[in-house]
Design a protein around this motif. Structure first.
Motif, short mmCIF file in Angstrom:
data_model
loop_
_atom_site.label_atom_id
_atom_site.label_comp_id
_atom_site.label_asym_id
_atom_site.label_seq_id
_atom_site.Cartn_x
_atom_site.Cartn_y
_atom_site.Cartn_z
N ARG A 141 57.78 55.65 5.40
CA ARG A 141 56.41 55.18 5.62
C ARG A 141 56.36 53.81 6.30
O ARG A 141 55.72 53.65 7.34
CB ARG A 141 55.66 55.10 4.29
CG ARG A 141 54.28 54.47 4.43
CD ARG A 141 53.45 54.57 3.18
NE ARG A 141 52.25 53.77 3.29
CZ ARG A 141 51.15 54.13 3.93
NH1 ARG A 141 51.11 55.29 4.56
NH2 ARG A 141 50.08 53.35 3.97
N ALA A 193 52.82 59.62 14.15
CA ALA A 193 53.66 60.72 13.68
C ALA A 193 52.87 61.66 12.78
O ALA A 193 52.03 61.24 11.99
CB ALA A 193 54.87 60.17 12.93
N GLN A 233 57.08 55.22 10.10
CA GLN A 233 55.71 55.54 10.47
C GLN A 233 54.91 54.33 10.93
O GLN A 233 54.38 54.30 12.04
CB GLN A 233 54.98 56.22 9.30
CG GLN A 233 53.54 56.60 9.65
CD GLN A 233 52.79 57.16 8.45
OE1 GLN A 233 53.18 56.93 7.32
NE2 GLN A 233 51.72 57.90 8.72
N ASP A 266 52.21 64.44 9.77
CA ASP A 266 52.62 64.45 8.35
C ASP A 266 53.90 65.24 8.17
O ASP A 266 54.78 64.85 7.39
CB ASP A 266 51.49 65.04 7.52
CG ASP A 266 51.77 64.97 6.03
OD1 ASP A 266 51.73 63.86 5.47
OD2 ASP A 266 52.06 66.02 5.42
N ARG A 297 56.49 54.89 14.67
CA ARG A 297 55.81 56.14 15.03
C ARG A 297 54.49 56.23 14.30
O ARG A 297 54.29 57.01 13.36
CB ARG A 297 56.70 57.32 14.66
CG ARG A 297 57.91 57.49 15.54
CD ARG A 297 57.57 58.25 16.80
NE ARG A 297 57.16 59.61 16.49
CZ ARG A 297 56.57 60.42 17.35
NH1 ARG A 297 56.30 59.99 18.57
NH2 ARG A 297 56.23 61.65 17.00
N GLN A 298 53.53 55.41 14.77
CA GLN A 298 52.25 55.31 14.08
C GLN A 298 51.43 56.60 14.18
O GLN A 298 50.55 56.85 13.36
CB GLN A 298 51.46 54.13 14.62
CG GLN A 298 52.18 52.80 14.39
CD GLN A 298 51.63 51.68 15.24
OE1 GLN A 298 50.69 51.87 15.98
NE2 GLN A 298 52.24 50.50 15.13
N ILE A 315 56.87 63.10 9.08
CA ILE A 315 57.19 62.12 8.05
C ILE A 315 57.93 62.77 6.89
O ILE A 315 58.87 62.21 6.33
CB ILE A 315 55.91 61.42 7.56
CG1 ILE A 315 55.20 60.71 8.71
CG2 ILE A 315 56.22 60.42 6.45
CD1 ILE A 315 56.06 59.69 9.41
#
Length: 578
Positions: A361, A372, A365, A374, A369-370, A377
């Motif tokens: 997270r 990305a 993320q 779900d 990789r904002q 992740i």
């Protein structure tokens, strides 16, 4: 020592039972979070962990192999005794303080990991820096208890240490990958029951062994060694206080703790879970204390162990499995072995999941990789569970001083993360400049204080320092607490100094290269933001807080201060229309 087939069968049955419970928990909750927030369901369990399961899993997180074995060891070692068994009281007070002051603000704001408020206030750079000591603490702790488990299994059933470590790590990693926090929580229930039952069954048999003196008598009178109640010498008072504060305050800023807090169904439940776990830690320490006292009350010459005491053979850290092996019937020692294995796995799986949650997270993320998905992740989390599990296993097999590394990393959690957590939750006005400076000052003071366990000589000699038998300088001065306080005060002082210099015009805005004061609303910085949607926050702290369902950075962080600035500007009507 003969190979025990019965012991091997018992440990296989126990491991299979734990694995099946973990898979069952994952299957039972497989549809939770399937609407687009499966990653958060894995990390915080859908925020619906109840009091019973939550109380068990939070207690089991602390009552691990290090807790059980370390308590027995300290009580047993001559010159220390019960007076130096600080973990039960220290960690219990840590949970109480966490429930009183930290659980409510963290849970009510709907955070997903412990690092969320740091990235919210100080930006992703600082979140990455704080991830380092947090990761070190979790990984070295898992490695240390895997190493301890391997030694204990080899003592009782005489199998290869490496095999026992690898198999234990594989079992814990497998059910953690499959079910995340759900599997960890439900297996913790089984494991805590095994710890309680296994140790308490073993205690009466060990206590009634002919070679064991009355522990009431040996508590205050020297029989085979110094009384196991122990004492605190005047020269060691400050060291005792320093270590106790480290356990009490340094036991708070761990992702393993806040993962349980954030998974509870409400802020009130998060507090109650902390108080229940505090009581559970005290109760679970009692059999370990008794086993340490039994070890100190035993005439080992009357046992198959031999005339030389365990502490003279440098085996004091193995006193618990030694007592189970030589003072209990064979079938009882297997029960105790199950208890020790449960204690180890209940902590190891929590550490591995905590490390992977923070990486997936807060590093992958929110930093890289904002946008990305779900699903992406979730896969990152599963892969990192394997990576961190394998890394902890490798350290357990290869490192000669895993416990020393864990001691150092736990010191860093106390000295660096705890003061940062105080500032980010309770001190308004701190910023990235103060956080980084406090981080570096605390790290510098801790490293220059030395570490005897790692044969690291100090660069700063504090009052009361002396040279031990191995030629290493040992500090008596509470320099760890000094480093923590220095880090805390430095954060506040530098933050307000930077704020004054920039806002007064003494320094030009272009020098605000961290976007912490003048340019705090830039895309790079995530200052004064909220990690959940505004309409998801319920002001009544007793009501459950719904989890967020957003996946992108824009919907994850809502900068209300920036909106208020727009509203107050001359172009506000146009901005609203747009």
């Amino acid at each position: 020592m003969p190979f025990h087939v019965e012991g091997l069968v018992a440990i296989i049955v126990f491991y299979l039972a734990i694995l099946l419970v973990g898979i069952w928990a994952a299957w039972k909750t497989k549809n939770i979070g399937s609407s687009g927030d499966r990653s958060e369901a894995i990390i915080v369990g859908g925020r619906d962990i109840g009091l019973l399961v939550g109380g068990f899993t939070m207690t089991a997180t602390w009552v691990g192999g290090g807790y059980i074995n370390g308590t027995a060891e300290v009580v047993y070692v001559p010159g220390y005794g019960l007076a130096w068994a600080q973990a039960p009281i220290g960690y219990s007070l840590s949970l109480i303080l966490g429930g009183l002051f930290f659980a409510k603000p963290m849970r009510s704001k709907g955070y997903v990991t412990m690092l969320d408020p740091f990235q919210q206030m100080y930006g992703k750079r600082m979140g990455g820096l704080l991830f380092i000591p947090a990761l070190m603490g979790e990984m070295f702790w898992a490695a240390a208890i895997f190493s301890a488990l391997g030694k204990e299994i080899s003592v009782i059933i005489d199998i290869n240490i490496n095999i026992s470590v690898i198999v234990s790590a594989l079992i814990a990693t497998m059910y953690t990958v499959v079910g995340g926090l759900y599997s960890v929580a439900y297996t913790d229930v089984v494991q805590l029951f095994c710890i309680f039952l296994g140790l308490w069954i073993s205690v009466p048999f060990a206590m009634l062994h002919p070679a064991v003196e009355d522990i009431g008598r040996t508590a205050v009178k020297k029989v085979h060694q110094e009384p196991w109640l122990g004492n605190i010498k005047s020269l060691d008072v400050y060291t005792w206080i320093d270590n106790f504060l480290l356990l009490m305050l340094g036991g708070i800023p761990w992702q393993a703790y806040f993962q349980r807090v954030l998974s509870s169904s409400s802020a009130m439940y998060a507090q109650v879970l902390s108080f229940l776990a505090a009581f559970g830690c005290l109760v679970m320490a009692l059999p370990a204390i008794l086993i340490g006292a039994i070890g100190a009350s035993t005439n080992w010459n009357q046992t198959e162990y031999g005339a030389i005491e365990p502490w003279r053979r440098q085996e004091a850290d193995m006193i618990l499995p030694i007592v189970l092996q030589y003072l209990c019937p064979v079938y009882i020692s297997f029960f105790g072995l199950g208890a020790v294995s449960a204690a180890v796995m209940s902590s190891a799986d929590s550490s591995i999941l905590s490390a992977s949650s923070m990486f997936a997270r807060n590093i992958y993320q929110l930093s890289f990789r904002q946008n990305a998905s779900d699903k992406e992740i979730v896969w990152v989390m599963r892969i990192t569970v394997f990576v961190f599990g394998a890394s902890a296993t490798a350290m357990a097999l290869l490192a000669k001083s895993v416990y020393g590394l864990w001691y150092l990393s736990s010191d860093l959690v106390y000295i660096i993360i705890f003061p940062q957590l105080l500032c980010v939750l309770f001190i308004k006005g701190t910023n990235t400049y103060g956080a980084i400076t406090g981080y570096l000052f605390g790290l510098f003071l801790r490293i220059t204080g030395g570490e005897p366990y790692l044969y690291l000589q100090p660069l700063i000699i504090y009052p009361g320092c002396y040279i031990d038998e191995s030629g290493i300088y040992v500090q008596r001065f509470p320099f760890k607490t000094l480093a923590m306080l220095t880090s805390f005060l430095t954060n506040i002082a530098v933050s307000y100094l930077a704020k004054y210099l920039f806002e007064s015009g003494t320094l030009p805005p272009k020098l605000d290269f961290l976007d912490a004061v003048v340019a705090k609303y830039s895309k790079e910085h995530m200052d004064k933001t909220t990690l959940v949607k505004n309409d998801n926050i319920i002001l009544n702290e007793l009501a459950p807080v719904n989890p967020r369902h957003s996946l992108t950075l824009n919907s994850t962080f809502t900068n209300k201060d920036a909106f208020s600035d727009i509203d107050s500007s001359p172009e506000a009507p146009n901005a609203k229309d747009n």
